[in-house]
Design a protein around this motif. Structure first.
Motif, PDB file in Angstrom:
ATOM      1  N   GLY A  46       0.827  -1.213   0.000  1.00 21.40           N
ATOM      2  CA  GLY A  46       0.000   0.000   0.000  1.00 21.40           C
ATOM      3  C   GLY A  46       0.854   1.252   0.000  1.00 21.40           C
ATOM      4  N   GLU A  47       2.134   1.125  -0.364  1.00 24.78           N
ATOM      5  CA  GLU A  47       3.086   2.234  -0.275  1.00 24.78           C
ATOM      6  C   GLU A  47       3.529   2.591  -1.699  1.00 24.78           C
ATOM      7  N   GLU A  48       3.033   3.713  -2.193  1.00 24.21           N
ATOM      8  CA  GLU A  48       3.352   4.097  -3.575  1.00 24.21           C
ATOM      9  C   GLU A  48       4.515   5.080  -3.600  1.00 24.21           C
ATOM     10  N   VAL A  49       5.565   4.708  -4.284  1.00 24.52           N
ATOM     11  CA  VAL A  49       6.743   5.585  -4.383  1.00 24.52           C
ATOM     12  C   VAL A  49       6.438   6.715  -5.353  1.00 24.52           C
ATOM     13  N   THR A  50       6.754   7.935  -4.913  1.00 24.69           N
ATOM     14  CA  THR A  50       6.434   9.103  -5.737  1.00 24.69           C
ATOM     15  C   THR A  50       7.681   9.835  -6.205  1.00 24.69           C
ATOM     16  N   GLY A  51       8.822   9.578  -5.572  1.00 23.64           N
ATOM     17  CA  GLY A  51      10.036  10.275  -5.998  1.00 23.64           C
ATOM     18  C   GLY A  51      11.279   9.655  -5.390  1.00 23.64           C
ATOM     19  N   VAL A  52      12.411   9.893  -6.050  1.00 23.66           N
ATOM     20  CA  VAL A  52      13.701   9.364  -5.585  1.00 23.66           C
ATOM     21  C   VAL A  52      14.725  10.476  -5.774  1.00 23.66           C
ATOM     22  N   ARG A  53      15.553  10.690  -4.733  1.00 28.21           N
ATOM     23  CA  ARG A  53      16.549  11.762  -4.824  1.00 28.21           C
ATOM     24  C   ARG A  53      17.846  11.237  -4.234  1.00 28.21           C
ATOM     25  N   GLN A  54      18.966  11.408  -4.945  1.00 31.64           N
ATOM     26  CA  GLN A  54      20.224  10.946  -4.362  1.00 31.64           C
ATOM     27  C   GLN A  54      21.192  12.102  -4.196  1.00 31.64           C
ATOM     28  N   THR A  55      21.957  12.032  -3.087  1.00 31.98           N
ATOM     29  CA  THR A  55      22.991  13.040  -2.901  1.00 31.98           C
ATOM     30  C   THR A  55      24.187  12.600  -3.734  1.00 31.98           C
ATOM     31  N   GLY A  56      24.900  13.588  -4.270  1.00 37.32           N
ATOM     32  CA  GLY A  56      25.871  13.272  -5.307  1.00 37.32           C
ATOM     33  C   GLY A  56      27.196  12.705  -4.845  1.00 37.32           C
ATOM     34  N   ASP A  57      27.563  12.848  -3.573  1.00 33.44           N
ATOM     35  CA  ASP A  57      28.939  12.486  -3.209  1.00 33.44           C
ATOM     36  C   ASP A  57      29.101  10.971  -3.031  1.00 33.44           C
ATOM     37  N   GLU A  58      30.396  10.560  -2.901  1.00 32.96           N
ATOM     38  CA  GLU A  58      30.772   9.138  -2.803  1.00 32.96           C
ATOM     39  C   GLU A  58      30.029   8.398  -1.700  1.00 32.96           C
ATOM     40  N   ASP A  59      29.959   9.058  -0.508  1.00 32.75           N
ATOM     41  CA  ASP A  59      29.328   8.398   0.627  1.00 32.75           C
ATOM     42  C   ASP A  59      27.851   8.762   0.728  1.00 32.75           C
ATOM     43  N   GLY A  60      27.298   9.217  -0.375  1.00 32.07           N
ATOM     44  CA  GLY A  60      25.916   9.714  -0.345  1.00 32.07           C
ATOM     45  C   GLY A  60      24.915   8.623  -0.059  1.00 32.07           C
ATOM     46  N   GLU A  61      23.670   9.017  -0.017  1.00 30.67           N
ATOM     47  CA  GLU A  61      22.604   8.047   0.173  1.00 30.67           C
ATOM     48  C   GLU A  61      21.437   8.453  -0.715  1.00 30.67           C
ATOM     49  N   VAL A  62      20.411   7.637  -0.698  1.00 30.77           N
ATOM     50  CA  VAL A  62      19.261   7.907  -1.555  1.00 30.77           C
ATOM     51  C   VAL A  62      18.044   8.088  -0.672  1.00 30.77           C
ATOM     52  N   GLU A  63      17.246   9.086  -1.027  1.00 31.38           N
ATOM     53  CA  GLU A  63      15.982   9.270  -0.300  1.00 31.38           C
ATOM     54  C   GLU A  63      14.829   8.905  -1.232  1.00 31.38           C
ATOM     55  N   VAL A  64      13.927   8.088  -0.699  1.00 28.03           N
ATOM     56  CA  VAL A  64      12.751   7.675  -1.474  1.00 28.03           C
ATOM     57  C   VAL A  64      11.527   8.284  -0.808  1.00 28.03           C
ATOM     58  N   GLN A  65      10.709   8.960  -1.578  1.00 25.94           N
ATOM     59  CA  GLN A  65       9.458   9.499  -1.016  1.00 25.94           C
ATOM     60  C   GLN A  65       8.304   8.596  -1.438  1.00 25.94           C
ATOM     61  N   SER A  66       7.394   8.380  -0.471  1.00 27.34           N
ATOM     62  CA  SER A  66       6.250   7.517  -0.802  1.00 27.34           C
ATOM     63  C   SER A  66       4.988   8.029  -0.129  1.00 27.34           C
ATOM     64  N   ARG A  67       3.871   7.448  -0.599  1.00 26.99           N
ATOM     65  CA  ARG A  67       2.562   7.809  -0.045  1.00 26.99           C
ATOM     66  C   ARG A  67       1.922   6.525   0.464  1.00 26.99           C
ATOM     67  N   GLY A  68       1.534   6.528   1.734  1.00 30.52           N
ATOM     68  CA  GLY A  68       0.934   5.334   2.343  1.00 30.52           C
ATOM     69  C   GLY A  68      -0.532   5.177   1.966  1.00 30.52           C
ATOM     70  N   PRO A  69      -1.176   4.108   2.473  1.00 34.38           N
ATOM     71  CA  PRO A  69      -2.555   3.811   2.070  1.00 34.38           C
ATOM     72  C   PRO A  69      -3.538   4.937   2.413  1.00 34.38           C
ATOM     73  N   GLY A  70      -3.256   5.682   3.475  1.00 34.54           N
ATOM     74  CA  GLY A  70      -4.169   6.768   3.862  1.00 34.54           C
ATOM     75  C   GLY A  70      -3.721   8.111   3.310  1.00 34.54           C
ATOM     76  N   GLY A  71      -2.777   8.104   2.394  1.00 38.26           N
ATOM     77  CA  GLY A  71      -2.295   9.344   1.782  1.00 38.26           C
ATOM     78  C   GLY A  71      -1.158   9.987   2.568  1.00 38.26           C
ATOM     79  N   GLU A  72      -0.752   9.368   3.706  1.00 37.22           N
ATOM     80  CA  GLU A  72       0.310   9.962   4.510  1.00 37.22           C
ATOM     81  C   GLU A  72       1.660   9.861   3.792  1.00 37.22           C
ATOM     82  N   ARG A  73       2.512  10.869   4.021  1.00 40.35           N
ATOM     83  CA  ARG A  73       3.804  10.925   3.318  1.00 40.35           C
ATOM     84  C   ARG A  73       4.883  10.252   4.154  1.00 40.35           C
ATOM     85  N   HIS A  74       5.733   9.466   3.491  1.00 42.90           N
ATOM     86  CA  HIS A  74       6.854   8.826   4.168  1.00 42.90           C
ATOM     87  C   HIS A  74       8.132   9.098   3.392  1.00 42.90           C
TER      88      HIS A  74
END
Ligand SMILES: Cc1cc2nc3c(=O)[nH]c(=O)nc-3n(C[C@H](O)[C@H](O)[C@H](O)COP(=O)(O)OP(=O)(O)OC[C@H]3O[C@@H](n4cnc5c(N)ncnc54)[C@H](O)[C@@H]3O)c2cc1C
Length: 497
Positions: free
Chosen positions: A122-150
């Motif tokens: 019930g978790e729909e991914v709406t966007g993905v953003r990564q930081t550019g550096d070597e040790d970076g990480e990725v952030e995934v944005q999603s919307r839960g079943p009740g429309g809440e943002r995660h």
């Protein structure tokens, strides 16, 4: 907004995402799958599980469960006169297994859950953003079943979210290609008068019809009417399906009850890169093509098997980044080849015009009666012919699929049982060749073979040697370890000079 984290976030709990998640979790990687659906899939979309896929499921102890109770087909009949013989394929699985996609997904999901994968539905991914550096990480944005943002943070993200991939779109990755066929009908039905030889594919100036049995009384029918095409959202009627199959096959199959009717269009597309920094694309998110040849799900599962151990090594052992780049280097050409293979079958099926169909059927029939051509087609369709580029000096078998060698021990008794540890396997008769047990299992094959063969966790040969000079043979093994286990630097023990 709630924030959560994992080592790897996989978007999509289709077959590709589920296999990959299980492999990562088995290697100790904290893995979360985000899946838009709220319940399990009941779609029978892909029905063909080919021999190479069964081998990789065997290397995870899953093949026998899937094979049990499903239909095995060891001959493919096309265009009336072509018969491709799978029964002599050099594998434990000399057939194509006919089983609905949800069964394959069920087996993979149970494994993933039992290994500790967190599957968030019930978790729909709406966007993905990564930081550019070597040790970076990725952030995934999603919307839960009740429309809440995660928001989810991960070291790596894998887009296994199918043909309309939100991950791919969010990163702006192009998906070049074309639409080749509109208004293809797909149905799972009962037949009062099934054709005697199934599976069967026929194509005439009326259209195309493909019939395959699931073995439980249901049949998959794929049909296309050359004279009548409508948009994908136009419902499929049983009358329309009966009419086109009767015109193509020249006989009424007695199509009765249906459990699934759908209409789709067929694209041929592939992304230019399977890796964009810390985001990887796999399965239909990376490539899509015609269902001809039943390659879609099989190719996605093999992407996952290729990626899993490399990503796990990158995360768990800090292996060099170039190991992860080999995922694109190896799987992109395979995806391109699959597009060509399924595209050729489709284009042959679409040939029409007076005399053309007869010539095609006769020519294809005559060609495939030649044993080497028949064997070549069987190897290509089954996935056993896939071969990855090999380093110079890596030995005669490097890059090829490893056969299922019999071993001298009772347990494991076969190479694909030994691969269930998820490690490299060194096949050798030479007890002095020892490698760190946490990375490589050493086993002794029965019978003659190379001096040694190093097999990767995905069942492909990393390197092998038949070199009678022990010094050169040892140095080849060290080179292979440097390439494939860059974070491990053991020298083979023992002075063999
Ligand atoms: C109508 C049809 C018929 C087919 N027939 C055949 C066939 O006969 N033989 C064959 O080999 N292949 C066939 N295929 C293709 C085969 O089904 C696919 O190749 C296979 O499912 C690919 O697996 P995948 O895991 O890569 O993607 P998918 O199976 O598409 O799985 C992707 C998953 O991601 C989820 N998802 C999507 N977007 C998001 C999001 N934004 N957030 C969270 N989750 C998301 C979806 O709900 C889905 O569960 C067919 C496909 C279709 C559409």
């Amino acid at each position: 907004m709630t924030e959560r984290s994992a080592d790897v976030v996989i978007v999509g709990a289709g077959p590709t995402g589920l296999l990959l998640a299980g492999d990562l979790a088995a290697a100790g990687v904290r893995t979360t799958i985000l899946e838009r659906r709220t319940s399990g899939s009941s779609l029978s979309r892909a029905f063909a599980v080919h021999a190479r896929t069964l081998e990789l499921l065997d290397a995870r102890g899953l093949a026998d469960e899937l094979v049990r109770g499903a239909e095995r087909v060891d001959r493919l009949r096309l265009f009336g006169q072509v018969e491709v013989d799978l029964s002599r394929l050099p594998t434990r699985f000399p057939f194509v297994l006919i089983t609905p996609q949800y069964r394959t997904e069920g087996v993979l999901e149970r494994r993933a859950r039992s290994l500790g994968v967190q599957i968030v539905t019930g978790e729909e991914v709406t966007g993905v953003r990564q930081t550019g550096d070597e040790d970076g990480e990725v952030e995934v944005q999603s919307r839960g079943p009740g429309g809440e943002r995660h928001a989810w943070r991960a070291q790596f993200v894998v887009g296994a979210d199918g043909v309309h991939s939100a991950v791919r779109t969010s990163l702006g990755v192009p998906f070049p290609g074309t639409s080749v066929l509109r208004s293809v009908m797909l149905a799972d039905v009962r037949l009062d008068r099934p054709p005697p030889d199934v599976p069967t594919l026929d194509a005439t100036s009326e259209g195309v019809a493909f019939i395959v049995p699931f073995g439980d009384g249901w049949y998959r029918v794929i049909a296309w009417d050359r004279h009548h095409q409508v948009p994908d959202d136009h419902p499929v009627g049983l009358t329309e399906l009966r009419d086109v199959t009767a015109r193509v096959l020249g006989t009424d199959l007695g199509i009765g009850e249906s459990r699934w009717l759908s209409r789709f269009h067929n694209d041929e597309r592939q992304v230019p890169r399977y890796r964009v920094g810390r985001v990887l694309l796999a399965g239909d998110a990376a490539h899509v093509h015609s269902p001809a040849g039943g390659q879609g799900m099989n190719t996605g599962l093999q992407d996952a098997a290729n990626l899993g151990w490399k990503l796990a090594r990158r995360i768990r052992s800090g292996a060099a980044d170039r190991l992860l780049d080999t995922y694109h280097d190896e799987r992109h050409p395979v995806g391109r080849m699959v597009l060509r293979l399924s595209g050729s079958i489709l284009r042959m099926a679409l040939l029409h015009g007076p005399g053309v169909v007869t010539v095609r059927n006769r020519a294809a029939g005559a060609l495939t009666r030649l044993a080497p051509v028949n064997r070549g087609v069987a190897l290509a369709v089954s996935g056993l012919a896939v071969r990855y580029p090999a380093e110079p000096g890596a030995g005669p078998h490097a890059g090829r699929r490893a056969p299922d060698f019999r071993l001298s021990s009772p347990d494991p008794a076969r190479l694909y049982e030994a691969l269930r540890q998820g490690r490299f396997v060194l096949l050798t008769q030479d007890a002095r060749l020892t490698l760190p047990a946490e990375d490589v299992s050493s086993v002794r094959p029965v019978g003659d073979g190379p001096d040694w063969m190093l097999v990767r966790p995905d069942g492909y040969v990393a390197a092998s040697s038949t070199n009678p000079d022990p010094g050169e043979s040892d140095s080849a093994l060290r080179d292979a370890l440097r390439r494939w286990l860059p974070d491990v630097q053991p020298a083979p023990a023992g002075d063999r000079r």
